[in-house]
Enzyme design. Structure first.
Site, PDB file in Angstrom:
ATOM      1  N   LYS A  41      -8.018   7.070 -56.808  1.00  0.00           N
ATOM      2  CA  LYS A  41      -7.943   6.544 -58.185  1.00  0.00           C
ATOM      3  C   LYS A  41      -9.332   6.490 -58.842  1.00  0.00           C
ATOM      4  CE  LYS A  41      -5.581   3.004 -56.568  1.00  0.00           C
ATOM      5  NZ  LYS A  41      -5.181   3.528 -55.253  1.00  0.00           N
ATOM      6  N   ILE A  42     -10.317   5.924 -58.133  1.00  0.00           N
ATOM      7  CA  ILE A  42     -11.649   5.773 -58.739  1.00  0.00           C
ATOM      8  C   ILE A  42     -12.370   7.126 -58.799  1.00  0.00           C
ATOM      9  CG2 ILE A  42     -13.918   4.692 -58.454  1.00  0.00           C
ATOM     10  CD1 ILE A  42     -12.369   2.257 -57.198  1.00  0.00           C
ATOM     11  N   ASP A  98     -11.844  15.384 -49.662  1.00  0.00           N
ATOM     12  CA  ASP A  98     -10.828  14.352 -49.435  1.00  0.00           C
ATOM     13  C   ASP A  98      -9.774  14.929 -48.498  1.00  0.00           C
ATOM     14  OD1 ASP A  98      -8.565  12.569 -49.756  1.00  0.00           O
ATOM     15  OD2 ASP A  98      -9.516  11.814 -51.574  1.00  0.00           O
ATOM     16  N   PRO A 135     -12.354   4.898 -48.791  1.00  0.00           N
ATOM     17  CA  PRO A 135     -12.339   3.563 -48.179  1.00  0.00           C
ATOM     18  C   PRO A 135     -13.188   3.554 -46.905  1.00  0.00           C
ATOM     19  CG  PRO A 135     -10.268   4.716 -47.758  1.00  0.00           C
ATOM     20  CD  PRO A 135     -11.099   5.622 -48.619  1.00  0.00           C
ATOM     21  N   ASN A 183     -15.116   6.546 -40.507  1.00  0.00           N
ATOM     22  CA  ASN A 183     -16.171   7.013 -41.425  1.00  0.00           C
ATOM     23  C   ASN A 183     -17.298   6.005 -41.629  1.00  0.00           C
ATOM     24  OD1 ASN A 183     -15.068   5.213 -43.222  1.00  0.00           O
ATOM     25  ND2 ASN A 183     -14.169   6.744 -44.581  1.00  0.00           N
ATOM     26  N   ARG A 195     -18.097   1.040 -50.161  1.00  0.00           N
ATOM     27  CA  ARG A 195     -18.326  -0.027 -49.184  1.00  0.00           C
ATOM     28  C   ARG A 195     -19.654   0.232 -48.483  1.00  0.00           C
ATOM     29  NH1 ARG A 195     -15.311  -2.625 -51.565  1.00  0.00           N
ATOM     30  NH2 ARG A 195     -13.381  -3.631 -50.933  1.00  0.00           N
ATOM     31  N   GLU A 203     -24.212  -7.158 -47.009  1.00  0.00           N
ATOM     32  CA  GLU A 203     -24.165  -7.884 -48.285  1.00  0.00           C
ATOM     33  C   GLU A 203     -23.574  -9.288 -48.177  1.00  0.00           C
ATOM     34  OE1 GLU A 203     -21.583  -5.156 -50.570  1.00  0.00           O
ATOM     35  OE2 GLU A 203     -20.107  -6.769 -50.642  1.00  0.00           O
ATOM     36  N   HIS A 213     -22.399  -5.823 -56.001  1.00  0.00           N
ATOM     37  CA  HIS A 213     -20.931  -5.686 -55.921  1.00  0.00           C
ATOM     38  C   HIS A 213     -20.268  -6.152 -57.228  1.00  0.00           C
ATOM     39  CE1 HIS A 213     -17.743  -5.051 -52.643  1.00  0.00           C
ATOM     40  NE2 HIS A 213     -17.174  -4.846 -53.831  1.00  0.00           N
TER      41      HIS A 213
HETATM   42  P1  NAD Z   1      -7.810   5.205 -53.281  1.00  0.00           P
HETATM   43  O1  NAD Z   1      -7.042   4.829 -52.063  1.00  0.00           O
HETATM   44  O2  NAD Z   1      -7.064   5.482 -54.548  1.00  0.00           O
HETATM   45  O3  NAD Z   1      -8.684   6.514 -52.971  1.00  0.00           O
HETATM   46  C1  NAD Z   1      -9.430   6.681 -51.805  1.00  0.00           C
HETATM   47  C2  NAD Z   1      -9.442   8.176 -51.491  1.00  0.00           C
HETATM   48  O4  NAD Z   1     -10.336   8.380 -50.384  1.00  0.00           O
HETATM   49  C3  NAD Z   1      -8.070   8.725 -51.071  1.00  0.00           C
HETATM   50  O5  NAD Z   1      -7.746   9.863 -51.856  1.00  0.00           O
HETATM   51  C4  NAD Z   1      -8.255   9.066 -49.597  1.00  0.00           C
HETATM   52  O6  NAD Z   1      -7.475  10.201 -49.203  1.00  0.00           O
HETATM   53  C5  NAD Z   1      -9.735   9.370 -49.544  1.00  0.00           C
HETATM   54  N1  NAD Z   1     -10.337   9.296 -48.213  1.00  0.00           N
HETATM   55  C6  NAD Z   1      -9.959   8.543 -47.148  1.00  0.00           C
HETATM   56  N2  NAD Z   1     -10.792   8.769 -46.118  1.00  0.00           N
HETATM   57  C7  NAD Z   1     -11.710   9.670 -46.545  1.00  0.00           C
HETATM   58  C8  NAD Z   1     -12.837  10.288 -45.945  1.00  0.00           C
HETATM   59  N3  NAD Z   1     -13.204  10.011 -44.683  1.00  0.00           N
HETATM   60  N4  NAD Z   1     -13.544  11.172 -46.672  1.00  0.00           N
HETATM   61  C9  NAD Z   1     -13.208  11.452 -47.956  1.00  0.00           C
HETATM   62  N5  NAD Z   1     -12.161  10.890 -48.579  1.00  0.00           N
HETATM   63  C10 NAD Z   1     -11.423  10.006 -47.881  1.00  0.00           C
HETATM   64  O7  NAD Z   1      -8.879   4.060 -53.486  1.00  0.00           O
HETATM   65  P2  NAD Z   1      -9.686   3.701 -54.822  1.00  0.00           P
HETATM   66  O8  NAD Z   1      -8.929   2.708 -55.596  1.00  0.00           O
HETATM   67  O9  NAD Z   1     -10.141   4.959 -55.459  1.00  0.00           O
HETATM   68  O10 NAD Z   1     -10.937   2.906 -54.187  1.00  0.00           O
HETATM   69  C11 NAD Z   1     -11.875   3.579 -53.367  1.00  0.00           C
HETATM   70  C12 NAD Z   1     -12.779   2.564 -52.691  1.00  0.00           C
HETATM   71  O11 NAD Z   1     -13.586   1.924 -53.685  1.00  0.00           O
HETATM   72  C13 NAD Z   1     -12.043   1.373 -52.036  1.00  0.00           C
HETATM   73  O12 NAD Z   1     -11.611   1.691 -50.737  1.00  0.00           O
HETATM   74  C14 NAD Z   1     -13.082   0.296 -52.028  1.00  0.00           C
HETATM   75  O13 NAD Z   1     -13.793   0.354 -50.814  1.00  0.00           O
HETATM   76  C15 NAD Z   1     -14.023   0.689 -53.167  1.00  0.00           C
HETATM   77  N6  NAD Z   1     -14.007  -0.294 -54.265  1.00  0.00           N
HETATM   78  C16 NAD Z   1     -15.189  -0.848 -54.658  1.00  0.00           C
HETATM   79  C17 NAD Z   1     -15.220  -1.766 -55.696  1.00  0.00           C
HETATM   80  C18 NAD Z   1     -16.508  -2.376 -56.199  1.00  0.00           C
HETATM   81  O14 NAD Z   1     -16.473  -3.341 -56.980  1.00  0.00           O
HETATM   82  N7  NAD Z   1     -17.673  -1.862 -55.823  1.00  0.00           N
HETATM   83  C19 NAD Z   1     -14.028  -2.136 -56.316  1.00  0.00           C
HETATM   84  C20 NAD Z   1     -12.837  -1.518 -55.916  1.00  0.00           C
HETATM   85  C21 NAD Z   1     -12.836  -0.599 -54.890  1.00  0.00           C
END
Ligand code: NAD
Length: 334
Positions: free
Chosen positions: A156-157, A176, A207, A212, A235, A264, A296
């Protein structure tokens, strides 16, 4: 339900109280501005559920204590669930839910903000101008247009980051294990090795999983282009900070923007301005001119907090009423 809310700040109260009121006050929320740890778990006595955030500890010891005190639900007000021992939760009969979707624009826009800040050295320019120093020496950036950006994790992000950068005219590489059609329309999937070698900017959006941890380490840094910009808003433990420091000192990493840091939990979300920080690695990182750190805050928009609070209250209500839990987190089957 009676819910103990940990790591609770003023904004958590504001948005959770509003969401609870909007749904007719179904839950009694007690706020604790402390991290959940085995030592603080006693605060849950008399509650059926706890609500936790990114740096709360939901390892085996804490979960055992929560189960003894009658907690049946852990509801996370975040997306990532790397801080929860899901196997232990399942063994103890504790259900775990999270906020699987909330404004991905919040984190994506902050990510691109870090890229712009580092590239155009806005952090330095701001201070210079305030000091009546109007020299441009050392402030030169580069056009993002035409740049190659590697996006690790195109969920998503990562997908929104890709869309924004597509608008800038960047070339996009994605890595991915579960590719998406939406990304394919604006970028190219490739191997991790090619992404690392070809990108001028690398941004992490996967994630944190056991496999990883320290994805970015001395070996992967050596595979990157010299002078690369590295951004991590995902993360902290995805990055080996000590290896990154060596990369910055050698010039292999030209810019670093992080919103997350592996250690953190003893720093972020607190005002430590009157104390002496004991984390030498963090302090060293802070000393570099080409490093920008935010604590964060990438998620921190009112849109995201509204979504997070509404879903958290819904998760509690669904659990209480025995309805299907759309946001339940379970351990993946082996
Ligand atoms: P999401 O589940 O929609 O997307 C994560 C993507 O990563 C998926 O498409 C998955 O297939 C892929 N993935 C899994 N393992 C992988 C790897 N080893 N290498 C490459 N890709 C891999 O999640 P999202 O909503 O996009 O969020 C992503 C991450 O952002 C979260 O897991 C969280 O850790 C982080 N996050 C940070 C904040 C912040 O405030 N800094 C806020 C929200 C989320």
């Amino acid at each position: 339900m009676k819910v103990a809310v940990f790591s609770a700040k003023s904004y958590d109260r504001q948005f959770l109280d509003a969401a609870n009121a909007a749904q007719g006050h179904p839950h009694l929320l007690t706020y604790y501005d402390v991290l959940l740890r085995p030592k603080t778990a006693a605060l849950v006595e008399g509650h059926d559920a706890i609500c936790a955030f990114v740096n709360d500890d939901l390892g085996a010891q804490t979960l055992e204590r929560l189960a003894e005190l009658g907690v049946r639900l852990v509801t996370l007000r975040c997306t990532g669930f790397n801080n929860v021992d899901l196997a232990t939760a399942a063994r103890l009969g504790i259900t775990v839910t999270r906020v699987s979707v909330y404004s991905p624009y919040s984190v994506a826009e902050h990510t691109v903000g870090l890229m712009l800040m580092l590239n155009r050295k806005l952090h330095r320019a701001y201070n210079r101008v305030r000091d009546d120093n109007f020299s441009l020496e050392g402030l030169m950036g580069f056009d993002l247009h035409g740049c190659t950006v590697g996006i690790i994790g195109t969920g998503k992000i990562g997908q929104i980051v890709a869309q924004i950068l597509h608008g800038f005219g960047c070339h996009l590489y994605g890595y991915d294990p579960y590719p998406s059609q939406a990304f394919r329309e604006i970028g190219t999937y490739t191997t991790l090795e090619t992404l690392l070698a070809a990108s001028e900017i690398i941004t992490l959006h996967c994630p944190l999983l056991p496999e990883n941890e320290h994805l970015i380490n001395a070996t992967t840094i050596a595979q990157m282009k010299r002078g690369v910009m590295l951004i991590n808003t995902s993360r902290g433990k995805l990055v080996d900070t000590k290896a990154v420091i060596e990369g910055i000192k050698s010039g292999q990493i030209g810019y670093l923007g992080i919103d997350v840091y592996e250690e953190e939990d003893s720093l972020f979300f607190q005002d430590l301005s009157d104390t002496v920080i004991q984390d030498d690695t963090f302090q060293l990182l802070q000393s570099f001119p080409n490093v920008v750190i935010t604590a964060h805050q990438a998620f921190f928009t009112r849109n995201a907090l509204t979504d997070i609070a509404r879903t958290t209250i819904e998760n509690l209500t669904c659990f209480e009423q025995g309805l299907p839990l759309a946001n339940e987190v379970k351990q993946a089957s082996p």
